[in-house]
Design an enzyme around this catalytic site. Structure first.
Site, PDB file in Angstrom:
ATOM      1  N   LYS A  52       0.830  -1.202   0.000  1.00 36.40           N
ATOM      2  CA  LYS A  52       0.000   0.000   0.000  1.00 36.40           C
ATOM      3  C   LYS A  52       0.869   1.259   0.000  1.00 36.40           C
ATOM      4  O   LYS A  52       0.537   2.252  -0.657  1.00 36.40           O
ATOM      5  CB  LYS A  52      -0.938  -0.006   1.207  1.00 36.40           C
ATOM      6  N   GLN A  96      -4.593  -2.559  10.057  1.00 39.67           N
ATOM      7  CA  GLN A  96      -4.273  -3.857   9.475  1.00 39.67           C
ATOM      8  C   GLN A  96      -4.674  -4.972  10.436  1.00 39.67           C
ATOM      9  O   GLN A  96      -4.214  -5.039  11.560  1.00 39.67           O
ATOM     10  CB  GLN A  96      -2.786  -3.944   9.146  1.00 39.67           C
ATOM     11  N   ASP A 119     -11.764   1.384   4.809  1.00 40.10           N
ATOM     12  CA  ASP A 119     -12.004  -0.052   4.650  1.00 40.10           C
ATOM     13  C   ASP A 119     -13.492  -0.379   4.611  1.00 40.10           C
ATOM     14  O   ASP A 119     -13.873  -1.493   4.265  1.00 40.10           O
ATOM     15  CB  ASP A 119     -11.344  -0.836   5.791  1.00 40.10           C
TER      16      ASP A 119
END
Length: 292
Positions: A52, A96, A119
């Protein structure tokens, strides 16, 4: 049969975003910012976050990784999130997963401002998605819809069968595709392990989305001719003929099913790369909505 090339479409999205960010820089404006919070020493998570960072650097997006030891307390992690909720330079917050056992992942996700929840996991965004309001959508389902859009695959009135009911893929893609909106408006069925004969449903699919984490589960006899296949699975199977001793396959038996499909995603090179691209797109949307 046409391959749904996630690698190409993901690159197209990054190129489009880079163009927009270059314009912002030329105008002397602030650019979108993404913070990734990584807890512990999970090698797979580190690889994912590093990818990312690479994507952000490619398009000129600001990015920072906040790495913390596995023994961090839940309150300390929530305090870190809150500091970025209030930071005007960063518009998207990525936590994460998985997190260490002492931390309640639901509490952590709910600590993220819904405006920065790129997300799409926050209950506010999930709820807005369900009732048809604008919301951040989970990146993998958003990537699936983007592939369908860019390949001009008709979805209105089509029977979409979703294999899997996870909160990350199965449930959100079902909710995306059933909305009475352009590029959706489908008849949706969710299938899972409780079905006595899952092939009864898969044979009805105009569009089959496989996200069950079972290598090469979907076989040719389980689908009809002309089906559109979206394979979300990423599975390692032993293969001693390869240098690594394994190869990566999806939830669909590509060699068999591709002979009957009109469109199909490869694994790798399909949905996974779209997930990364949509994270960038969500971050840009967060910036456009709240950051300029």
């Amino acid at each position: 049969m046409i391959l749904l090339d996630g690698k190409k479409i993901a690159q197209d999205i990054r190129t489009e975003l880079k163009t927009e960010i270059d314009k912002l820089k030329a105008q002397g404006k602030n650019v979108p910012g993404l913070v990734a919070i990584l807890v512990g020493n999970n090698s797979a998570s580190e690889i994912y976050v590093n990818s990312k960072t690479k994507d952000c650097n490619e398009i000129g997006m600001k990015t920072v990784t906040e790495k913390r030891e596995a023994n961090i307390s839940e309150n300390q992690l929530i305090d870190l999130i809150e500091s970025y909720n209030n930071n005007k330079d960063y518009h998207g917050i990525l936590i994460q997963l998985p997190l260490p056992k002492q931390i309640n992942a639901d509490k952590v996700i709910e600590a993220i401002s819904p405006k920065k929840d790129i997300d799409g996991f926050h209950p506010v965004n999930v709820g807005n998605l369900v009732i048809g309001k604008e919301a951040f959508r989970s990146c993998t389902p958003a990537g699936i819809q983007e592939l369908l859009i860019r390949y001009k695959i008709e979805t209105k009135g089509k029977h979409v069968i979703v294999l899997g009911r996870s909160n990350i893929v199965g449930k959100p893609i079902a909710n995306i595709m059933l909305q009475k909106k352009e590029h959706a408006n489908s008849v949706v069925t969710i299938c899972h392990s409780a079905a006595p004969d899952i092939s009864y449903y898969t044979k009805q699919a105009d569009i089959l989305i496989a996200a069950i984490g079972s290598p090469q589960f979907v076989k040719a006899h389980m689908v009809k001719d002309g089906v559109v296949i979206i394979d979300v699975g990423i599975n390692r199977i032993e293969d001693k003929t390869t240098k690594k001793g394994y190869r990566v396959v999806g939830d669909v038996d590509f060699d068999e099913v591709s002979k009957k499909a009109s469109y199909i995603t490869p694994v790798p090179g399909g949905v996974g790369l779209m997930t990364r691209a949509m994270l960038l797109k969500n971050t840009f949307e967060a910036y456009r909505n709240y950051g300029i």
